[in-house]
Design an enzyme around this catalytic site. Structure first.
Site, PDB file in Angstrom:
ATOM      1  N   GLY A  25       0.805  -1.219   0.000  1.00 58.90           N
ATOM      2  CA  GLY A  25       0.000   0.000   0.000  1.00 58.90           C
ATOM      3  C   GLY A  25       0.833   1.261   0.000  1.00 58.90           C
ATOM      4  O   GLY A  25       0.470   2.254  -0.653  1.00 58.90           O
ATOM      5  N   ASP A  26       1.949   1.246   0.695  1.00 54.74           N
ATOM      6  CA  ASP A  26       2.847   2.404   0.718  1.00 54.74           C
ATOM      7  C   ASP A  26       3.339   2.710  -0.691  1.00 54.74           C
ATOM      8  O   ASP A  26       3.308   3.861  -1.140  1.00 54.74           O
ATOM      9  CB  ASP A  26       4.018   2.131   1.660  1.00 54.74           C
ATOM     10  CG  ASP A  26       5.024   3.278   1.701  1.00 54.74           C
ATOM     11  OD1 ASP A  26       4.598   4.437   1.873  1.00 54.74           O
ATOM     12  OD2 ASP A  26       6.226   3.000   1.554  1.00 54.74           O
ATOM     13  N   ALA A  27       3.765   1.692  -1.403  1.00 54.41           N
ATOM     14  CA  ALA A  27       4.270   1.884  -2.767  1.00 54.41           C
ATOM     15  C   ALA A  27       3.163   2.351  -3.707  1.00 54.41           C
ATOM     16  O   ALA A  27       3.367   3.267  -4.511  1.00 54.41           O
ATOM     17  CB  ALA A  27       4.877   0.581  -3.286  1.00 54.41           C
TER      18      ALA A  27
END
Length: 135
Positions: A25-27
């Site tokens: 999700g961060d990416a």
């Protein structure tokens, strides 16, 4: 925008470690923010990087979460809680503990939605305002 070559079944995604969902999700969130900024601004890369950093930081994600938390489905809320409550291998250097755990939950939701092929839901939750226009 984004696409998933082979979406993961929802049940399989729910069984994944929430920190792994947050890793994805961060990416995904970072790419979405950078894409939106690059397509909507004539700024140079230094300014774009500063703007992106404000949004993808734990503080920025915590603020975005505040705006979308009431819109999350029960399923998304469960993923958020699992991400928020998961034991993290690292600590944040620039955010409070509360912001860091909330941002991990936020990232877990984005990772879950991405891996299950719900790209339109990511756009709806995080990149459109209540009028359906880009934020």
């Amino acid at each position: 925008m984004l696409s998933v070559s082979a979406p993961v079944e929802k049940d399989a995604a729910k069984q994944m470690n929430p920190v792994v969902l947050a890793f994805v999700g961060d990416a995904v969130y970072t790419l979405c923010v950078r894409e939106r900024l690059a397509c909507s601004s004539r700024s140079h890369t230094g300014e774009l990087n500063r703007l992106a950093s404000e949004q993808v930081s734990a503080h920025g994600q915590s603020g975005a979460l505040e705006r979308v938390l009431p819109k999350l489905t029960e399923e998304e809320q469960e993923i958020y809680r699992r991400g928020r409550n998961a034991k993290k291998p690292t600590k944040s250097k620039n955010a409070s503990v509360a912001e860091y755990v909330r941002s991990t939950g936020f990232e877990a939701v984005v990772g879950y939605l991405y891996l299950t092929g719900q790209i339109a839901r990511i756009q709806e939750l995080f990149f459109e305002d209540k009028d359906g226009t880009d934020q």
